[in-house]
Design a protein around this motif. Structure first.
Motif, PDB file in Angstrom:
ATOM      1  N   ALA A 151       8.646 -17.105  51.090  1.00  0.00           N
ATOM      2  CA  ALA A 151       9.352 -16.233  52.029  1.00  0.00           C
ATOM      3  C   ALA A 151       9.409 -16.844  53.429  1.00  0.00           C
ATOM      4  O   ALA A 151      10.460 -16.837  54.086  1.00  0.00           O
ATOM      5  N   ILE A 152       8.292 -17.393  53.895  1.00  0.00           N
ATOM      6  CA  ILE A 152       8.276 -18.020  55.218  1.00  0.00           C
ATOM      7  C   ILE A 152       9.201 -19.233  55.231  1.00  0.00           C
ATOM      8  O   ILE A 152       9.949 -19.455  56.182  1.00  0.00           O
ATOM      9  N   GLY A 153       9.189 -20.017  54.168  1.00  0.00           N
ATOM     10  CA  GLY A 153      10.070 -21.174  54.069  1.00  0.00           C
ATOM     11  C   GLY A 153      11.535 -20.782  54.105  1.00  0.00           C
ATOM     12  O   GLY A 153      12.357 -21.467  54.706  1.00  0.00           O
ATOM     13  N   GLN A 154      11.873 -19.658  53.474  1.00  0.00           N
ATOM     14  CA  GLN A 154      13.257 -19.193  53.488  1.00  0.00           C
ATOM     15  C   GLN A 154      13.670 -18.691  54.866  1.00  0.00           C
ATOM     16  O   GLN A 154      14.813 -18.886  55.289  1.00  0.00           O
ATOM     17  N   LEU A 155      12.742 -18.051  55.582  1.00  0.00           N
ATOM     18  CA  LEU A 155      13.052 -17.540  56.920  1.00  0.00           C
ATOM     19  C   LEU A 155      13.256 -18.663  57.931  1.00  0.00           C
ATOM     20  O   LEU A 155      14.055 -18.537  58.848  1.00  0.00           O
ATOM     21  N   LEU A 156      12.520 -19.759  57.770  1.00  0.00           N
ATOM     22  CA  LEU A 156      12.634 -20.866  58.718  1.00  0.00           C
ATOM     23  C   LEU A 156      13.826 -21.776  58.431  1.00  0.00           C
ATOM     24  O   LEU A 156      14.078 -22.708  59.189  1.00  0.00           O
ATOM     25  N   VAL A 157      14.539 -21.550  57.372  1.00  0.00           N
ATOM     26  CA  VAL A 157      15.777 -22.197  56.954  1.00  0.00           C
ATOM     27  C   VAL A 157      15.616 -23.689  56.657  1.00  0.00           C
ATOM     28  O   VAL A 157      15.969 -24.142  55.585  1.00  0.00           O
ATOM     29  N   ILE A 158      15.129 -24.498  57.577  1.00  0.00           N
ATOM     30  CA  ILE A 158      15.068 -25.947  57.371  1.00  0.00           C
ATOM     31  C   ILE A 158      14.185 -26.317  56.172  1.00  0.00           C
ATOM     32  O   ILE A 158      14.612 -27.099  55.323  1.00  0.00           O
ATOM     33  N   PRO A 159      12.957 -25.769  56.022  1.00  0.00           N
ATOM     34  CA  PRO A 159      12.164 -26.143  54.833  1.00  0.00           C
ATOM     35  C   PRO A 159      12.521 -25.337  53.588  1.00  0.00           C
ATOM     36  O   PRO A 159      11.829 -25.428  52.582  1.00  0.00           O
ATOM     37  N   ALA A 160      13.590 -24.566  53.619  1.00  0.00           N
ATOM     38  CA  ALA A 160      13.954 -23.708  52.482  1.00  0.00           C
ATOM     39  C   ALA A 160      14.113 -24.466  51.168  1.00  0.00           C
ATOM     40  O   ALA A 160      13.584 -24.027  50.141  1.00  0.00           O
ATOM     41  N   PRO A 161      14.818 -25.601  51.131  1.00  0.00           N
ATOM     42  CA  PRO A 161      14.948 -26.289  49.828  1.00  0.00           C
ATOM     43  C   PRO A 161      13.602 -26.738  49.258  1.00  0.00           C
ATOM     44  O   PRO A 161      13.378 -26.659  48.049  1.00  0.00           O
ATOM     45  N   TRP A 162      12.694 -27.182  50.116  1.00  0.00           N
ATOM     46  CA  TRP A 162      11.397 -27.653  49.637  1.00  0.00           C
ATOM     47  C   TRP A 162      10.516 -26.496  49.191  1.00  0.00           C
ATOM     48  O   TRP A 162       9.821 -26.595  48.192  1.00  0.00           O
ATOM     49  N   SER A 163      10.545 -25.395  49.927  1.00  0.00           N
ATOM     50  CA  SER A 163       9.729 -24.256  49.517  1.00  0.00           C
ATOM     51  C   SER A 163      10.271 -23.652  48.228  1.00  0.00           C
ATOM     52  O   SER A 163       9.502 -23.232  47.365  1.00  0.00           O
TER      53      SER A 163
END
Length: 151
Positions: A101-113
């Motif tokens: 969820a945090i990775g999705q909110l920060l957008v840039i690390p979304a693909p990795w999370s």
């Protein structure tokens, strides 16, 4: 061959009749092996399962985990086996979901999370025998997805 009723011999007794999809489920579970005698209408006599073309596709794939023998559960859709289940440790699921969820909110690390979460959760999902599953190498198999690689 799909509409036939099959019989097999086990412990000196005849078992059946079974529709072909149920016989294939018994083969996947290990109840019916390559050396098990089987028979269906139109055959002259009992034959070993491996001698019947198309019944056992790959005799070298006997490394499948065998489940407890018993009658398979047949659903309304005609699938043998139970429901899809997931074996998830609750605290690890909570931590990974929070990280996702945090990775999705920060957008840039979304693909990795996202890919990290999916790589973790896929081995924890159990697909019952008789259903089609797709493994990581994109090969389609029918059976249980139980490739437990390390956490």
């Amino acid at each position: 061959m799909a509409d036939r009723s099959w019989f097999y011999a086990s412990e000196g007794q005849q078992k059946g009749p079974f529709p072909e999809f149920q016989l294939r489920d018994l083969i996947m579970r290990g109840t019916v092996g390559p050396d098990t005698l089987v028979w269906t209408e139109g055959m002259a006599g009992w034959q070993k399962a491996r001698e019947i073309p198309g019944l056992i596709s790959d005799p070298s794939s006997s490394a499948m985990p065998s489940q407890a023998a018993g009658p398979p559960i047949v659903t309304a859709a005609g699938h043998a086996g139970g429901t899809v289940s997931a074996d998830l440790p609750i605290w690890e699921l909570f931590g990974r979901s929070l990280w996702f969820a945090i990775g999705q909110l920060l957008v840039i690390p979304a693909p990795w999370s996202a890919t990290g979460f999916y790589r973790w959760i896929i081995p924890h999902i159990n697909v019952p025998a008789g259903r089609i599953s797709v493994s990581r190498d994109r090969s389609v198999t029918s059976g249980t997805c139980s490739s437990r690689s390390g956490s």
